[in-house]
Design an enzyme around this catalytic site. Structure first.
Site, PDB file in Angstrom:
ATOM      1  N   GLY A  25       1.033  -1.236  -0.308  1.00 50.45           N
ATOM      2  CA  GLY A  25      -0.037  -0.013   0.041  1.00 50.45           C
ATOM      3  C   GLY A  25       1.003   1.332   0.051  1.00 50.45           C
ATOM      4  O   GLY A  25       2.135   1.212   0.540  1.00 50.45           O
ATOM      5  N   GLN A  41       3.149   9.668   0.297  1.00 48.74           N
ATOM      6  CA  GLN A  41       4.435   9.482   0.444  1.00 48.74           C
ATOM      7  C   GLN A  41       5.807   9.428  -0.620  1.00 48.74           C
ATOM      8  O   GLN A  41       6.519   9.003  -0.668  1.00 48.74           O
ATOM      9  CB  GLN A  41       4.075   7.466   0.470  1.00 48.74           C
ATOM     10  CG  GLN A  41       3.874   6.987   1.723  1.00 48.74           C
ATOM     11  CD  GLN A  41       3.698   5.723   2.477  1.00 48.74           C
ATOM     12  OE1 GLN A  41       2.492   5.623   1.815  1.00 48.74           O
ATOM     13  NE2 GLN A  41       4.877   5.423   2.685  1.00 48.74           N
ATOM     14  N   CYS A  82       6.485  -0.182   7.076  1.00 54.04           N
ATOM     15  CA  CYS A  82       5.448   1.324   5.669  1.00 54.04           C
ATOM     16  C   CYS A  82       6.450   1.329   5.330  1.00 54.04           C
ATOM     17  O   CYS A  82       8.114   1.562   6.054  1.00 54.04           O
ATOM     18  CB  CYS A  82       5.543   2.230   6.805  1.00 54.04           C
ATOM     19  SG  CYS A  82       4.929   4.244   5.797  1.00 54.04           S
ATOM     20  N   LEU A  83       6.395   1.545   3.879  1.00 57.59           N
ATOM     21  CA  LEU A  83       7.500   1.749   2.816  1.00 57.59           C
ATOM     22  C   LEU A  83       8.148   2.698   3.616  1.00 57.59           C
ATOM     23  O   LEU A  83       9.534   3.539   3.013  1.00 57.59           O
ATOM     24  CB  LEU A  83       6.813   1.881   1.230  1.00 57.59           C
ATOM     25  CG  LEU A  83       6.544   1.039   1.002  1.00 57.59           C
ATOM     26  CD1 LEU A  83       5.799   1.417  -0.514  1.00 57.59           C
ATOM     27  CD2 LEU A  83       7.560  -0.170   1.187  1.00 57.59           C
ATOM     28  N   HIS A 103      -4.550   1.929   7.691  1.00 59.56           N
ATOM     29  CA  HIS A 103      -2.733   2.575   7.663  1.00 59.56           C
ATOM     30  C   HIS A 103      -2.949   3.153   6.735  1.00 59.56           C
ATOM     31  O   HIS A 103      -2.108   4.852   6.987  1.00 59.56           O
ATOM     32  CB  HIS A 103      -2.076   1.678   7.135  1.00 59.56           C
ATOM     33  CG  HIS A 103      -0.614   1.892   7.181  1.00 59.56           C
ATOM     34  ND1 HIS A 103       0.188   1.128   7.495  1.00 59.56           N
ATOM     35  CD2 HIS A 103      -0.085   2.294   6.673  1.00 59.56           C
ATOM     36  CE1 HIS A 103       1.586   1.427   7.662  1.00 59.56           C
ATOM     37  NE2 HIS A 103       1.327   2.150   6.997  1.00 59.56           N
ATOM     38  N   GLU A 104      -2.923   3.322   5.297  1.00 57.99           N
ATOM     39  CA  GLU A 104      -3.015   4.615   4.498  1.00 57.99           C
ATOM     40  C   GLU A 104      -3.950   5.513   4.720  1.00 57.99           C
ATOM     41  O   GLU A 104      -2.983   6.447   4.090  1.00 57.99           O
ATOM     42  CB  GLU A 104      -3.350   3.225   2.636  1.00 57.99           C
ATOM     43  CG  GLU A 104      -2.372   2.953   2.830  1.00 57.99           C
ATOM     44  CD  GLU A 104      -1.019   2.914   2.809  1.00 57.99           C
ATOM     45  OE1 GLU A 104      -0.581   3.678   2.711  1.00 57.99           O
ATOM     46  OE2 GLU A 104      -0.590   1.787   2.576  1.00 57.99           O
ATOM     47  N   HIS A 129      -1.962   7.819   6.784  1.00 59.16           N
ATOM     48  CA  HIS A 129      -1.279   8.691   6.127  1.00 59.16           C
ATOM     49  C   HIS A 129      -1.522  10.008   5.047  1.00 59.16           C
ATOM     50  O   HIS A 129      -1.040  11.076   5.695  1.00 59.16           O
ATOM     51  CB  HIS A 129       0.023   8.006   5.099  1.00 59.16           C
ATOM     52  CG  HIS A 129       0.741   6.976   5.222  1.00 59.16           C
ATOM     53  ND1 HIS A 129       1.868   7.828   5.954  1.00 59.16           N
ATOM     54  CD2 HIS A 129       1.139   5.744   5.242  1.00 59.16           C
ATOM     55  CE1 HIS A 129       3.082   6.183   5.871  1.00 59.16           C
ATOM     56  NE2 HIS A 129       1.831   5.501   5.315  1.00 59.16           N
TER      57      HIS A 129
HETATM   58 NI    NI Z   1       2.874   3.667   5.077  1.00 59.60          NI
END
Ligand code: NI
Length: 156
Positions: free
Chosen positions: A46, A51, A90-91, A132-133, A136
């Site tokens: 995701g 991001q 998380c990326l 989670h997204e 963000h």
């Molecule tokens: Ni994330």
């Protein structure tokens, strides 16, 4: 465009509240396509627009489990029920994981890339990914949801 640079923890972009998407144009489609490409390249499941440095309310998810690609523009929770704990990463926080508490079930209203409204329901890992997204988009990282220790790769 194509693969975009992933903004990592420490950059103030990640703590900002994103603005709604207002134009459902070619530029949005390109952003979403690039987000998929960037996510897949980084082996993620995701990614949210901030991001990749874009402060707009858009995210994509692909758990690779048959739900296929999911893209949510201007998502809103209609319902959240129950509780689950989940090991998240998380990326934007490479090499870090931790257990969080999330709703077991969510119902979301969002727009697609053409601007059409739809509703979706999610449970299990997909519910976690949605939360989670969406976090963000509100400037919140999973680390603010930890219920245990943060695990850092290479650290005992
Ligand atoms: Ni994330």
């Amino acid at each position: 465009m194509g693969i975009r640079q992933i903004v990592t923890e420490g950059d103030e972009i990640l703590s900002k509240v994103c603005r709604p998407v207002e134009k459902f144009d070619e530029r949005l489609a390109q952003l979403l396509d690039d987000m998929y490409e960037t996510m897949n390249h980084a082996d993620g499941i995701g990614i949210a627009a901030p991001q990749v440095g874009i402060l707009r309310r858009a995210l994509v998810i692909d758990l690779g489990e048959g739900d296929g690609k999911i893209e949510l523009i201007n998502p809103e929770f209609l319902e959240q029920k129950g509780e689950q704990t989940f090991q998240e990463g998380c990326l934007s926080c490479p090499g870090q994981w931790g257990e969080t508490k999330r709703p077991a079930y969510v119902k979301i209203r969002a727009q697609d890339r053409q601007g059409g409204f739809f509703e979706m329901e999610a449970e299990g890992p997909l519910a976690v990914a949605c939360c989670h997204e969406i976090d963000h988009l509100n400037g919140i990282l999973f680390k603010e949801r930890l219920i245990g220790e943060l695990e850092i790769e290479g650290k005992e």
